[in-house]
Structure formats: C-alpha cells, structure tokens
Design a protein around this motif. Structure first.
Motif, mmCIF file in Angstrom:
data_model
loop_
_atom_site.group_PDB
_atom_site.id
_atom_site.type_symbol
_atom_site.label_atom_id
_atom_site.label_comp_id
_atom_site.label_asym_id
_atom_site.label_seq_id
_atom_site.Cartn_x
_atom_site.Cartn_y
_atom_site.Cartn_z
ATOM 1 N N SER A 1 32.939 17.080 85.461
ATOM 2 C CA SER A 1 32.531 15.885 86.501
ATOM 3 C C SER A 1 33.980 15.717 87.133
ATOM 4 N N ASN A 2 35.050 15.881 86.790
ATOM 5 C CA ASN A 2 36.462 15.204 87.154
ATOM 6 C C ASN A 2 36.809 16.430 88.363
ATOM 7 N N GLU A 3 36.313 16.237 89.466
ATOM 8 C CA GLU A 3 36.870 17.309 90.406
ATOM 9 C C GLU A 3 38.303 17.192 91.014
ATOM 10 N N GLU A 4 38.662 15.570 91.158
ATOM 11 C CA GLU A 4 39.853 15.722 91.549
ATOM 12 C C GLU A 4 41.111 16.346 90.676
ATOM 13 N N GLU A 5 40.776 16.083 89.258
ATOM 14 C CA GLU A 5 41.458 16.484 88.032
ATOM 15 C C GLU A 5 41.634 18.221 88.261
ATOM 16 N N ALA A 6 40.384 19.087 88.525
ATOM 17 C CA ALA A 6 40.171 20.322 88.715
ATOM 18 C C ALA A 6 41.124 20.796 90.105
ATOM 19 N N ASN A 7 40.988 19.948 90.981
ATOM 20 C CA ASN A 7 41.715 20.440 92.336
ATOM 21 C C ASN A 7 43.233 20.023 91.736
#
Length: 252
Positions: free
Chosen positions: A35-41
């Motif tokens: 769910s945490n796209e920002e963290e993945a990016n």
C-alpha cells in the motif's frame, strides 16, 4: 547477463535491507509493496543510487485471485526493463507478526497469518517458478521462533513459519532438477517494525533478549540482508532445502 531479484515486501525492514545487499552484489531489483507507494519509490531511488536498475510493483499477498495478473505485469516489466521474461531470485519476505495469546487466539488472526505466511508464498512461488531461470534461487523468510520458544503470543506466527520451513524442503526437491535452490532464512530478534518496533525501540526489551545471546546485541536489518545475499549468491548453488538461522547466536 545481469541477475534480477524479486523481493516481496521489499519497501521496508528486512526486505529493503535485502534489496540493498543484493544490489551491492550487482543484482537488479524488483520490490513489491502492498500500500505504501511512496515508501516503495523511496526504496527504488536508493537502489538507483547504488547504480542498479530497480522498479516497484504493487502486490497484495493476500489477494491470491490477482496473482496471475501480477505475473503478467511482472513479465511485461521484465521485457521492458531487462529484455527478458525470466528472473533469477525470488525472496518471499512480506509478512506481519499477528499476536495470538494462548487461550485468546482469534480465528480471523489465525486465518490472516496463514494467508500471508503460508498460502500466499506457496501460491506465488508455484505460479512464478516457470519464470525463474534455471540455476536460480528461492528464499523464504522464516523466524528464529521456530527453534526457541519466546512469548506464547507468537505461537501461531511461529507455527506458520514452521509450515513454510517444511514446504521449503519439498519445493527444493521439486525444483532441484533445474538447479534452483530453495532455502529458508530464519532471523533472530531484529530491530524492525516487528511487534510494533519493540525490538528496535524498547531498551529494556532489548536487554532481556540479549541476556542469552552470543553476540550480545539484537540483529539489524542489514545483518539479515547480508545473510540473504549469501544464500542467493551464485557460489551458493550446492546449498538447498535448508533452514538457515541468522540470529547472531540467540538462545544457544
């Protein structure tokens, strides 16, 4: 040919540390996140800073019906970024700790632990196995708690990891003809978000854990990342069907 690793839950904690360690070994990385796209990016940006090609793909390991669509997307991205349709290393890392105090275990928690730690990794591994290059690596994340008994509230979590350790041996047998190794890494107490970050943040708890510890400290994510790098290395091709504990000598 550059090796490519897929790490589930590679956006944080042990998964992110494994991504760093594998990247330092010259391996390109695909991290998945729920769910945490920002963290993945952010994880992808760090890997790019290590001069490795990296991408992030969304994957909910509880949404088994969408695994085939994920496999299609993975194949598409492999073609786009690496001009191939296979990859070399699968690290099944995504998970959560889910407490089940003895006598108060909830069926919903038990089901969730099973879905994330047993059903999801098995179904994903079997679906993606044809895409693994011969001579590849599969790593499951287990836990030191399958060897030593700590808080009874982790009984079901540890039991699910015990199940995946057994499956590791069967998968190693199934994939052995293709020279694909399958092993389980079993971290000891590690300073991550596990258990609400208690191992990382609670000094009193850390002191209790390290009272009977060969190294006298809890593990850091990089300790486990380094162990995964070793298991996934090209020189580890004769190690398979093993539970490999990376605990710094906890409870020996």
């Amino acid at each position: 040919m550059t090796r490519v690793a897929l790490i589930t839950g590679g956006n944080r904690g042990i998964g992110r540390a494994a991504a760093h360690a594998l990247a330092d070994d010259g391996i390109d990385i695909i991290v998945t996140y729920r769910s945490n796209e920002e963290e993945a990016n952010s994880a992808v940006a760090e890997l790019s800073g290590r001069r490795r090609k990296a991408i992030a793909l969304r994957l909910d390991v509880t949404d088994h019906e969408n695994f085939p669509a994920f496999a299609d997307e993975l194949r598409k991205r492999l073609r786009e970024h690496w001009r191939r349709e296979d990859f070399d290393i699968l690290v099944n890392n995504a998970g959560f700790d889910g407490l089940t105090p003895f006598g108060r275990t909830r069926a919903t928690t038990l089901d969730s632990l099973y879905t994330v730690h047993v059903k999801g990794p098995i179904l994903l591994t079997e679906l993606l196995a044809p895409m693994l290059r011969d001579g590849g690596r599969v790593v499951f994340t287990s836990t030191g708690l399958t060897r030593y008994v700590a808080n009874p509230a982790y009984s079901v979590y540890a039991s699910m990891k015990g199940a995946i350790e057994v499956y590791t041996r069967y998968a190693a047998k199934a994939l052995g003809a293709r020279a694909i190794t399958v092993n389980a890494i079993a971290p000891g107490a590690t300073a991550t978000d596990f258990a609400g970050g208690m191992i990382r943040d609670d000094e009193q708890y850390r002191a209790m854990v390290t009272a009977n510890h060969a190294f006298g400290r809890v593990g850091e994510p990089d300790d486990i990342g380094g162990a995964i790098r070793a298991i996934a290395s090209e020189t580890a091709g004769w190690i398979t069907a093993q539970r490999i504990e990376a605990s710094g000598g906890q409870n020996i």
